[in-house]
Design a protein around this motif. Structure first.
Motif, PDB file in Angstrom:
ATOM      1  N   LEU A  57       1.919   1.887  -3.611  1.00  0.00           N
ATOM      2  CA  LEU A  57       0.814   2.512  -4.349  1.00  0.00           C
ATOM      3  C   LEU A  57       0.646   3.974  -3.941  1.00  0.00           C
ATOM      4  O   LEU A  57       0.467   4.853  -4.784  1.00  0.00           O
ATOM      5  CB  LEU A  57      -0.488   1.748  -4.098  1.00  0.00           C
ATOM      6  N   SER A  58       0.704   4.227  -2.613  1.00  0.00           N
ATOM      7  CA  SER A  58       0.512   5.597  -2.123  1.00  0.00           C
ATOM      8  C   SER A  58       1.639   6.516  -2.583  1.00  0.00           C
ATOM      9  O   SER A  58       1.407   7.675  -2.917  1.00  0.00           O
ATOM     10  CB  SER A  58       0.415   5.609  -0.597  1.00  0.00           C
TER      11      SER A  58
ATOM     12  N   SER B 264       0.845  -1.201   0.000  1.00  0.00           N
ATOM     13  CA  SER B 264       0.000   0.000   0.000  1.00  0.00           C
ATOM     14  C   SER B 264       0.881   1.252   0.000  1.00  0.00           C
ATOM     15  O   SER B 264       0.517   2.283  -0.566  1.00  0.00           O
ATOM     16  CB  SER B 264      -0.948  -0.002   1.203  1.00  0.00           C
TER      17      SER B 264
ATOM     18  N   ILE C 167       3.432   6.129  -5.312  1.00  0.00           N
ATOM     19  CA  ILE C 167       3.242   6.355  -6.759  1.00  0.00           C
ATOM     20  C   ILE C 167       2.169   7.429  -6.981  1.00  0.00           C
ATOM     21  O   ILE C 167       2.334   8.338  -7.802  1.00  0.00           O
ATOM     22  CB  ILE C 167       2.876   5.037  -7.489  1.00  0.00           C
ATOM     23  N   ILE C 168       1.058   7.320  -6.210  1.00  0.00           N
ATOM     24  CA  ILE C 168      -0.009   8.323  -6.298  1.00  0.00           C
ATOM     25  C   ILE C 168       0.539   9.702  -5.934  1.00  0.00           C
ATOM     26  O   ILE C 168       0.269  10.705  -6.602  1.00  0.00           O
ATOM     27  CB  ILE C 168      -1.193   7.945  -5.373  1.00  0.00           C
TER      28      ILE C 168
ATOM     29  N   ASN D 169      -4.635   8.076  -0.136  1.00  0.00           N
ATOM     30  CA  ASN D 169      -3.649   7.398   0.704  1.00  0.00           C
ATOM     31  C   ASN D 169      -4.164   7.162   2.118  1.00  0.00           C
ATOM     32  O   ASN D 169      -3.947   6.102   2.710  1.00  0.00           O
ATOM     33  CB  ASN D 169      -2.353   8.204   0.759  1.00  0.00           C
TER      34      ASN D 169
ATOM     35  N   THR E 191      -6.692   4.328   2.023  1.00  0.00           N
ATOM     36  CA  THR E 191      -6.064   2.997   1.898  1.00  0.00           C
ATOM     37  C   THR E 191      -5.438   2.552   3.215  1.00  0.00           C
ATOM     38  O   THR E 191      -5.446   1.365   3.536  1.00  0.00           O
ATOM     39  CB  THR E 191      -4.987   2.972   0.790  1.00  0.00           C
TER      40      THR E 191
END
Length: 304
Positions: free
Chosen positions: A58-59, A55, A61-62, A93, A96
């Protein structure tokens, strides 16, 4: 209609982007290592830490994409540009973090009633690697996290994961030397509770910005009262104050004048208003609609 904007420097954007990229690479390596190690060792805490790390990836990258979008210029179709991208990233973020926490806690309850023997040596070494990797990433992002909600969300992901890895390390040592295998589930539950605690505030703050709520630090009535002390202002009404992103607080209002003044006189008064609200209240984007003897609602807040 008068309008003014106090600018801000964006000189740290490239450094922010570089630091995020380094953190992304480190977390990809940590995640892959922990997934393999968790499967081999049978440690739920290690797998839950890997899920949290995923996670993180992903966060981050965001956050990185949001930082890039934030540099894009405004256009006729996007008059504010992508200034809200980093706030949106912070919201995603934070959300998540909470979702991952709930998944971990459900898994922990199941494992608590069925503790399994775990290969503790592998857990210990992989936890140490994760602590070092996340610790370095935390140091990279710490400075920017203080005044940027997007960077704070990425920083919190990494900080919580570093702390989770410390818990996994302690759990690995307890399993190795005392064969206390239920501690794996207990630690997973503790990590989940901590994630919810950390994610909730950020989720609440980013939601307020996205909903165009007035920032906590702004007292609308005091601003109206202070503007009304300027000559020749009769009334301030129809006020909207919102936070666009980390750097911009916007205000728009209708202002009644006591006399039918010239446009050149209004321009001078507008400068006074802009400087006043900027230096006393931190509002850096002002949009004023001047009025004289107009028949409309004079309430400070008007429901459009």
């Amino acid at each position: 209609m008068g309008h003014h904007h106090h600018g801000h420097s964006h000189s740290h954007n490239d450094l922010k982007g570089r630091n995020l990229l380094i953190s992304i690479v480190l977390n990809i390596v940590i995640t892959i290592s922990q997934v393999i190690g968790g499967i081999i060792s049978g440690s739920l805490a290690l797998l839950s830490d890997a899920l949290h790390n995923f996670s993180d990836v992903l966060s981050l990258i965001i956050s990185y994409v949001a930082t890039l979008l934030g540099k894009k210029k405004a256009s006729t179709l996007k008059t504010f540009g992508y200034k809200r991208a980093e706030i949106l990233a912070a919201f995603i973020n934070a959300a998540t973090l909470v979702v991952v926490a709930i998944i971990l806690m459900i898994e922990a309850v199941e494992r608590f009633f069925e503790p399994q023997e775990i290969e503790s040596n592998l857990v210990i070494w992989l936890a140490l690697i994760a602590i070092l990797g996340n610790g370095f990433s935390v140091l990279l992002l710490k400075k920017d996290s203080k005044d940027n909600m997007n960077m704070k969300s990425a920083y919190l992901h990494l900080l919580t994961d570093m702390m989770a890895s410390v818990a996994v390390l302690i759990g690995g040592l307890l399993m190795k030397y005392f064969q206390i295998y239920w501690v794996d589930a207990a630690l997973t539950m503790a990590i989940g509770v901590y994630l919810i605690y950390m994610g909730y505030d950020l989720l609440k703050e980013s939601t307020k910005v996205l909903m165009l709520f007035t920032p906590k630090s702004i007292e609308v009535k005091k601003i109206v009262e202070s503007i009304c002390t300027l000559e020749p202002i009769k009334n301030v009404h129809h006020v909207h104050i919102w936070q666009l992103n980390e750097e911009e607080i916007h205000m728009e209002a209708h202002i009644d004048f006591k006399e039918d003044i010239k446009l050149s006189e209004f321009d001078k008064i507008l400068v006074d208003i802009e400087e006043h609200v900027y230096h006393k209240h931190g509002i850096n984007h002002v949009n004023i609609q001047p009025e004289f003897d107009k028949c409309d609602s004079k309430s400070v807040i008007v429901q459009d």
